[in-house]
Design a protein around this motif. Structure first.
Motif, mmCIF file in Angstrom:
data_model
loop_
_atom_site.group_PDB
_atom_site.id
_atom_site.type_symbol
_atom_site.label_atom_id
_atom_site.label_comp_id
_atom_site.label_asym_id
_atom_site.label_seq_id
_atom_site.Cartn_x
_atom_site.Cartn_y
_atom_site.Cartn_z
ATOM 1 N N GLU A 70 10.625 33.482 26.578
ATOM 2 C CA GLU A 70 10.063 34.395 25.292
ATOM 3 C C GLU A 70 8.949 33.732 24.809
ATOM 4 O O GLU A 70 8.929 33.750 23.433
ATOM 5 C CB GLU A 70 11.122 34.866 24.581
ATOM 6 C CG GLU A 70 12.109 35.878 25.272
ATOM 7 C CD GLU A 70 13.302 36.310 24.445
ATOM 8 O OE1 GLU A 70 13.316 35.811 23.170
ATOM 9 O OE2 GLU A 70 14.070 37.131 25.013
ATOM 10 N N ARG A 71 8.260 32.794 25.305
ATOM 11 C CA ARG A 71 6.859 31.964 24.707
ATOM 12 C C ARG A 71 5.687 32.984 24.815
ATOM 13 O O ARG A 71 5.577 33.314 26.158
ATOM 14 C CB ARG A 71 6.799 30.786 25.088
ATOM 15 C CG ARG A 71 7.894 29.769 24.933
ATOM 16 C CD ARG A 71 7.957 29.525 23.407
ATOM 17 N NE ARG A 71 9.110 28.643 23.083
ATOM 18 C CZ ARG A 71 9.269 27.949 21.682
ATOM 19 N NH1 ARG A 71 8.537 28.461 20.910
ATOM 20 N NH2 ARG A 71 10.138 27.086 21.592
ATOM 21 N N GLY B 295 2.293 29.472 22.976
ATOM 22 C CA GLY B 295 3.292 28.449 23.034
ATOM 23 C C GLY B 295 3.553 27.847 24.559
ATOM 24 O O GLY B 295 3.764 26.845 24.872
ATOM 25 N N ALA B 296 3.259 29.035 25.610
ATOM 26 C CA ALA B 296 3.365 28.505 26.804
ATOM 27 C C ALA B 296 2.301 27.415 27.113
ATOM 28 O O ALA B 296 2.605 26.499 28.161
ATOM 29 C CB ALA B 296 3.019 29.557 27.642
ATOM 30 N N LEU C 172 6.757 22.305 18.607
ATOM 31 C CA LEU C 172 7.710 23.134 19.323
ATOM 32 C C LEU C 172 8.979 22.420 18.975
ATOM 33 O O LEU C 172 9.281 21.503 19.851
ATOM 34 C CB LEU C 172 7.585 23.392 20.704
ATOM 35 C CG LEU C 172 6.035 24.204 20.992
ATOM 36 C CD1 LEU C 172 6.084 24.383 22.408
ATOM 37 C CD2 LEU C 172 6.280 25.563 20.325
ATOM 38 N N GLY D 241 8.136 28.864 30.579
ATOM 39 C CA GLY D 241 8.011 29.137 29.024
ATOM 40 C C GLY D 241 7.830 30.500 28.725
ATOM 41 O O GLY D 241 8.552 30.880 27.740
ATOM 42 N N HIS D 242 6.947 31.204 29.476
ATOM 43 C CA HIS D 242 6.778 32.828 29.265
ATOM 44 C C HIS D 242 8.356 33.423 29.480
ATOM 45 O O HIS D 242 8.640 34.408 28.768
ATOM 46 C CB HIS D 242 6.010 33.335 30.180
ATOM 47 C CG HIS D 242 4.522 33.056 29.812
ATOM 48 N ND1 HIS D 242 3.879 33.463 28.772
ATOM 49 C CD2 HIS D 242 3.357 32.550 30.490
ATOM 50 C CE1 HIS D 242 2.648 33.075 28.571
ATOM 51 N NE2 HIS D 242 2.201 32.596 29.667
ATOM 52 N N HIS E 174 15.708 23.856 23.129
ATOM 53 C CA HIS E 174 14.969 24.178 24.556
ATOM 54 C C HIS E 174 15.905 24.604 25.700
ATOM 55 O O HIS E 174 15.614 23.965 26.760
ATOM 56 C CB HIS E 174 13.943 23.019 24.702
ATOM 57 C CG HIS E 174 12.998 22.826 23.578
ATOM 58 N ND1 HIS E 174 11.832 23.710 23.331
ATOM 59 C CD2 HIS E 174 12.748 21.778 22.964
ATOM 60 C CE1 HIS E 174 11.174 23.036 22.406
ATOM 61 N NE2 HIS E 174 11.731 21.990 22.016
#
Length: 217
Positions: A183-184, A188-189, A110, A179-180, A114
């Motif tokens: 838009e993960r 990714g989360a 990642l 993280g969600h 951020h």
């Protein structure tokens, strides 16, 4: 964004000179009326008790050199003071070690900016203690990390009050849900919560595993 305006009368210097002999003071004593800068500094000391905000001074780019940022997360429906403070401490430690957290994210592939997650910690994030059956949930259209009370109770039953082990679990699930909101998707989360776990484990000198020791399947 609220703005506060300060209105004050400008003292007449000529009259001060006339009043000094009658009052027994010096001209310097009468000229020490606080200016606008001092009044503004005094207003900044008043705490906003409604939102418990503490605006930070760091850069919006994710922990730059502008100075240390301050945690500014709103907690909703988290009535247990100890739980709320433990969660806040965990997020504060991640923010204080943001460069390490970013390095742990990069190690998991990642490598993009951020700013969104950094913003959740410093400007616009909310943590809500919710009635639900999982560890937590969130929406990509929101800014709230929901932590399920039933899962939180299982962590509190497992680890001592105010222990660092609890903080690892709290920080990991909250960053997962943030993280969600940034838009993960689930994959990714999960990388984000593992980066948070590794960061907090290093800070506290622990080696907790999320699945087996934080009940975070």
């Amino acid at each position: 964004m609220k703005s506060r305006f300060i209105s004050r009368a400008v003292p007449v210097v000529a009259l001060i000179g006339l009043l000094v002999p009658a009052c027994g003071g010096s001209a310097e004593e009468f000229s020490e009326e606080p200016g606008v800068d001092q009044a503004s500094a005094e207003l900044k000391q008043v705490k906003d008790v409604e939102t418990e905000t503490n605006p930070g001074g760091g850069s919006s780019g994710g922990g730059g050199s502008a100075g240390p940022a301050s945690l500014d997360v709103v907690f909703e429906e988290c009535s247990k003071t100890v739980r709320r403070n433990e969660m806040r401490d965990a997020l504060d430690d991640i923010l204080d070690n943001w460069d390490e957290f970013k390095a742990n994210l990069a190690a998991r592939g990642l490598t993009s900016e951020h700013d969104c997650m950094y913003g959740r910690l410093t400007r616009n994030g909310t943590v809500r203690c919710d009635t639900c059956d999982e560890a937590g949930h969130s929406s990509p259209l929101g800014q709230t990390a929901n932590v399920c009370r039933s899962w939180a109770v299982s962590i509190e039953d497992r680890y001592a009050s105010s222990s660092n082990s609890r903080r690892v679990c709290w920080g990991s699930i909250i960053m997962h849900e943030f993280g969600h909101t940034c838009e993960r998707f689930e994959g990714g989360a999960e990388l984000i919560d593992n980066a948070a776990r590794e960061t907090l484990n290093d800070i506290y000198n622990l080696s907790l595993d999320l699945d087996s020791e934080c009940n975070q399947d």
